[in-house]
Every structure is written in C-alpha cells, then in structure tokens.
Design a protein around this motif. Structure first.
Motif, PDB file in Angstrom:
ATOM      1  N   ILE A  24       0.844  -1.204   0.000  1.00 52.18           N
ATOM      2  CA  ILE A  24       0.000   0.000   0.000  1.00 52.18           C
ATOM      3  C   ILE A  24       0.875   1.248   0.000  1.00 52.18           C
ATOM      4  CG2 ILE A  24      -1.708   1.337   1.305  1.00 52.18           C
ATOM      5  CD1 ILE A  24      -2.959  -1.155   0.038  1.00 52.18           C
ATOM      6  N   GLU A  25       1.946   1.233   0.773  1.00 53.35           N
ATOM      7  CA  GLU A  25       2.854   2.380   0.807  1.00 53.35           C
ATOM      8  C   GLU A  25       3.455   2.627  -0.584  1.00 53.35           C
ATOM      9  OE1 GLU A  25       7.075   3.410   2.887  1.00 53.35           O
ATOM     10  OE2 GLU A  25       5.491   2.635   4.197  1.00 53.35           O
ATOM     11  N   GLN A  26       3.865   1.569  -1.244  1.00 51.51           N
ATOM     12  CA  GLN A  26       4.413   1.671  -2.594  1.00 51.51           C
ATOM     13  C   GLN A  26       3.364   2.269  -3.537  1.00 51.51           C
ATOM     14  OE1 GLN A  26       7.550   0.651  -2.965  1.00 51.51           O
ATOM     15  NE2 GLN A  26       7.872   0.306  -5.127  1.00 51.51           N
ATOM     16  N   TYR A  27       2.133   1.770  -3.435  1.00 51.69           N
ATOM     17  CA  TYR A  27       1.025   2.275  -4.252  1.00 51.69           C
ATOM     18  C   TYR A  27       0.784   3.763  -3.978  1.00 51.69           C
ATOM     19  CZ  TYR A  27      -3.843   3.602  -4.889  1.00 51.69           C
ATOM     20  OH  TYR A  27      -4.988   4.307  -5.167  1.00 51.69           O
ATOM     21  N   MET A  28       0.708   4.131  -2.699  1.00 53.64           N
ATOM     22  CA  MET A  28       0.395   5.518  -2.336  1.00 53.64           C
ATOM     23  C   MET A  28       1.499   6.491  -2.764  1.00 53.64           C
ATOM     24  SD  MET A  28      -1.789   5.527   1.089  1.00 53.64           S
ATOM     25  CE  MET A  28      -3.331   4.632   1.208  1.00 53.64           C
ATOM     26  N   GLN A  29       2.712   5.992  -2.894  1.00 56.05           N
ATOM     27  CA  GLN A  29       3.804   6.840  -3.368  1.00 56.05           C
ATOM     28  C   GLN A  29       3.832   6.915  -4.896  1.00 56.05           C
ATOM     29  OE1 GLN A  29       7.373   5.286  -1.545  1.00 56.05           O
ATOM     30  NE2 GLN A  29       6.799   6.052   0.479  1.00 56.05           N
ATOM     31  N   GLY A  30       2.904   6.183  -5.535  1.00 60.44           N
ATOM     32  CA  GLY A  30       2.835   6.206  -6.987  1.00 60.44           C
ATOM     33  C   GLY A  30       3.933   5.412  -7.663  1.00 60.44           C
ATOM     34  N   GLU A  31       4.577   4.546  -6.900  1.00 69.38           N
ATOM     35  CA  GLU A  31       5.683   3.746  -7.425  1.00 69.38           C
ATOM     36  C   GLU A  31       5.150   2.479  -8.084  1.00 69.38           C
ATOM     37  OE1 GLU A  31       8.865   4.687  -7.366  1.00 69.38           O
ATOM     38  OE2 GLU A  31       8.333   6.539  -6.335  1.00 69.38           O
ATOM     39  N   PRO A  32       5.887   1.948  -9.049  1.00 70.00           N
ATOM     40  CA  PRO A  32       5.481   0.672  -9.655  1.00 70.00           C
ATOM     41  C   PRO A  32       5.430  -0.427  -8.598  1.00 70.00           C
ATOM     42  CG  PRO A  32       7.230   1.704 -10.937  1.00 70.00           C
ATOM     43  CD  PRO A  32       7.097   2.493  -9.670  1.00 70.00           C
ATOM     44  N   LEU A  33       4.500  -1.338  -8.768  1.00 70.89           N
ATOM     45  CA  LEU A  33       4.323  -2.441  -7.828  1.00 70.89           C
ATOM     46  C   LEU A  33       4.932  -3.718  -8.396  1.00 70.89           C
ATOM     47  CD1 LEU A  33       0.551  -1.795  -7.071  1.00 70.89           C
ATOM     48  CD2 LEU A  33       2.454  -1.272  -5.549  1.00 70.89           C
ATOM     49  N   SER A  34       5.504  -4.523  -7.518  1.00 69.85           N
ATOM     50  CA  SER A  34       5.948  -5.851  -7.945  1.00 69.85           C
ATOM     51  C   SER A  34       4.683  -6.680  -8.186  1.00 69.85           C
ATOM     52  CB  SER A  34       6.808  -6.502  -6.864  1.00 69.85           C
ATOM     53  OG  SER A  34       6.001  -6.853  -5.743  1.00 69.85           O
ATOM     54  N   SER A  35       4.845  -7.794  -8.876  1.00 72.14           N
ATOM     55  CA  SER A  35       3.674  -8.639  -9.136  1.00 72.14           C
ATOM     56  C   SER A  35       3.086  -9.152  -7.818  1.00 72.14           C
ATOM     57  CB  SER A  35       4.025  -9.787 -10.074  1.00 72.14           C
ATOM     58  OG  SER A  35       5.041 -10.579  -9.525  1.00 72.14           O
ATOM     59  N   ASP A  36       3.931  -9.460  -6.833  1.00 74.47           N
ATOM     60  CA  ASP A  36       3.445  -9.903  -5.523  1.00 74.47           C
ATOM     61  C   ASP A  36       2.657  -8.790  -4.829  1.00 74.47           C
ATOM     62  OD1 ASP A  36       3.344 -11.842  -3.296  1.00 74.47           O
ATOM     63  OD2 ASP A  36       4.630 -10.393  -2.259  1.00 74.47           O
ATOM     64  N   GLN A  37       3.173  -7.570  -4.864  1.00 74.86           N
ATOM     65  CA  GLN A  37       2.475  -6.443  -4.245  1.00 74.86           C
ATOM     66  C   GLN A  37       1.126  -6.204  -4.916  1.00 74.86           C
ATOM     67  OE1 GLN A  37       5.623  -3.555  -4.756  1.00 74.86           O
ATOM     68  NE2 GLN A  37       6.028  -3.534  -2.551  1.00 74.86           N
ATOM     69  N   LEU A  38       1.100  -6.291  -6.237  1.00 74.43           N
ATOM     70  CA  LEU A  38      -0.150  -6.109  -6.977  1.00 74.43           C
ATOM     71  C   LEU A  38      -1.163  -7.171  -6.560  1.00 74.43           C
ATOM     72  CD1 LEU A  38      -1.796  -4.695  -9.208  1.00 74.43           C
ATOM     73  CD2 LEU A  38      -0.736  -6.286 -10.832  1.00 74.43           C
ATOM     74  N   GLU A  39      -0.725  -8.416  -6.452  1.00 70.68           N
ATOM     75  CA  GLU A  39      -1.648  -9.489  -6.058  1.00 70.68           C
ATOM     76  C   GLU A  39      -2.166  -9.292  -4.637  1.00 70.68           C
ATOM     77  OE1 GLU A  39      -3.051 -11.695  -8.125  1.00 70.68           O
ATOM     78  OE2 GLU A  39      -1.908 -10.565  -9.622  1.00 70.68           O
ATOM     79  N   LEU A  40      -1.322  -8.812  -3.727  1.00 68.99           N
ATOM     80  CA  LEU A  40      -1.771  -8.553  -2.350  1.00 68.99           C
ATOM     81  C   LEU A  40      -2.818  -7.449  -2.319  1.00 68.99           C
ATOM     82  CD1 LEU A  40       1.602  -8.748  -0.385  1.00 68.99           C
ATOM     83  CD2 LEU A  40      -0.232 -10.456  -0.432  1.00 68.99           C
ATOM     84  N   ILE A  41      -2.605  -6.393  -3.079  1.00 70.11           N
ATOM     85  CA  ILE A  41      -3.575  -5.291  -3.116  1.00 70.11           C
ATOM     86  C   ILE A  41      -4.887  -5.763  -3.736  1.00 70.11           C
ATOM     87  CG2 ILE A  41      -4.082  -3.038  -4.144  1.00 70.11           C
ATOM     88  CD1 ILE A  41      -1.148  -2.285  -3.621  1.00 70.11           C
ATOM     89  N   LYS A  42      -4.811  -6.566  -4.777  1.00 74.68           N
ATOM     90  CA  LYS A  42      -6.021  -7.089  -5.401  1.00 74.68           C
ATOM     91  C   LYS A  42      -6.797  -7.988  -4.425  1.00 74.68           C
ATOM     92  CE  LYS A  42      -5.243  -8.512  -9.727  1.00 74.68           C
ATOM     93  NZ  LYS A  42      -4.535  -8.904 -10.964  1.00 74.68           N
ATOM     94  N   LEU A  43      -6.085  -8.834  -3.693  1.00 74.55           N
ATOM     95  CA  LEU A  43      -6.718  -9.681  -2.688  1.00 74.55           C
ATOM     96  C   LEU A  43      -7.379  -8.822  -1.621  1.00 74.55           C
ATOM     97  CD1 LEU A  43      -7.184 -12.539  -1.515  1.00 74.55           C
ATOM     98  CD2 LEU A  43      -4.963 -12.294  -0.373  1.00 74.55           C
ATOM     99  N   TYR A  44      -6.677  -7.804  -1.174  1.00 78.35           N
ATOM    100  CA  TYR A  44      -7.225  -6.879  -0.181  1.00 78.35           C
ATOM    101  C   TYR A  44      -8.492  -6.198  -0.709  1.00 78.35           C
ATOM    102  CZ  TYR A  44      -7.867  -2.524   2.297  1.00 78.35           C
ATOM    103  OH  TYR A  44      -8.438  -1.473   2.973  1.00 78.35           O
ATOM    104  N   LEU A  45      -8.429  -5.654  -1.927  1.00 78.59           N
ATOM    105  CA  LEU A  45      -9.587  -4.962  -2.495  1.00 78.59           C
ATOM    106  C   LEU A  45     -10.776  -5.906  -2.650  1.00 78.59           C
ATOM    107  CD1 LEU A  45      -7.837  -2.750  -5.190  1.00 78.59           C
ATOM    108  CD2 LEU A  45      -9.034  -1.942  -3.142  1.00 78.59           C
TER     109      LEU A  45
END
Length: 116
Positions: A49-70
């Motif tokens: 989430i911190e990476q997302y909020m800073q507008g930084e590119p997400l790793s595939s793992d980070q993207l999957e975690l955010i999608k699971l959360y959403l």
C-alpha cells in the motif's frame, strides 16, 4: 523453527493476517466487516500500500496482495444501492498498474467504499 500462535480474533485471508483494531471499527453493522489494510499484521500489505500511495510501480506480488485486499474489502463493505458490486469485483482481476488501482479506488469512492 517456532511460530507464534495467531491472536484469537485474527482472520487469515490468503497470505495476509488481519487483527481487528478496536479503536477503528468498521462504521456499519455488518456480519463480516471488511478488513482495513492497517489491520494486516505481516507487514506485506502495508509495504504494498505504501508503494502504491507513493505512486511507485508495484511488484507482481504487491499487486496481487492489493487485489486480494480490495476483493475482500469490496465483498464485505456496505455499498450504495445503485452500485453493481458484481461488476466492480470483476474489474479487480484486470488491475495491472498503480494508475489502474487509483482509478478503481476513485470509482469505489463514488459508491461509498473507501478502502484506502
């Protein structure tokens, strides 16, 4: 290797572990409240989430975690009657970038859902 037992009120969703914060309860009476990202205790979701909020590119793992959360959030949240929850949920799998998540979060806020 020892592992600490989970707190009694913990909820495991995939690789994420959520523990409700009594200081910040979900404001609507629902049987299964959505879990807020700040309640996740492994630290992996907070990092994503911190990476997302800073507008930084997400790793595939980070993207999957955010999608699971959403997904869990949207499945459980109180939502405006005019919203099409099923359509919104179907869009989560198509999220690929920080900008996609940003647009999706804007759309969710229009129907009263504020996951971030």
């Amino acid at each position: 290797m020892t592992t600490d037992p989970l707190p009694e009120n913990a909820e495991v969703i995939g690789p994420l572990i959520f523990v409700p914060n009594p200081d910040y309860p979900y404001p609507f009476p629902v049987a299964r409240p959505p879990r807020f990202w700040m309640e996740e205790i492994t630290g992996r979701l907070a990092e994503a989430i911190e990476q997302y909020m800073q507008g930084e590119p997400l790793s595939s793992d980070q993207l999957e975690l955010i999608k699971l959360y959403l997904k869990q959030y949207l499945e459980r949240a109180v939502i405006d009657d005019s919203a099409d929850r099923k359509r919104l949920l179907s869009r989560i799998d198509r999220l690929r970038t920080t900008r996609d998540i940003e647009r999706f979060a804007d759309e969710l806020s229009e129907v009263g859902v504020e996951p971030f």
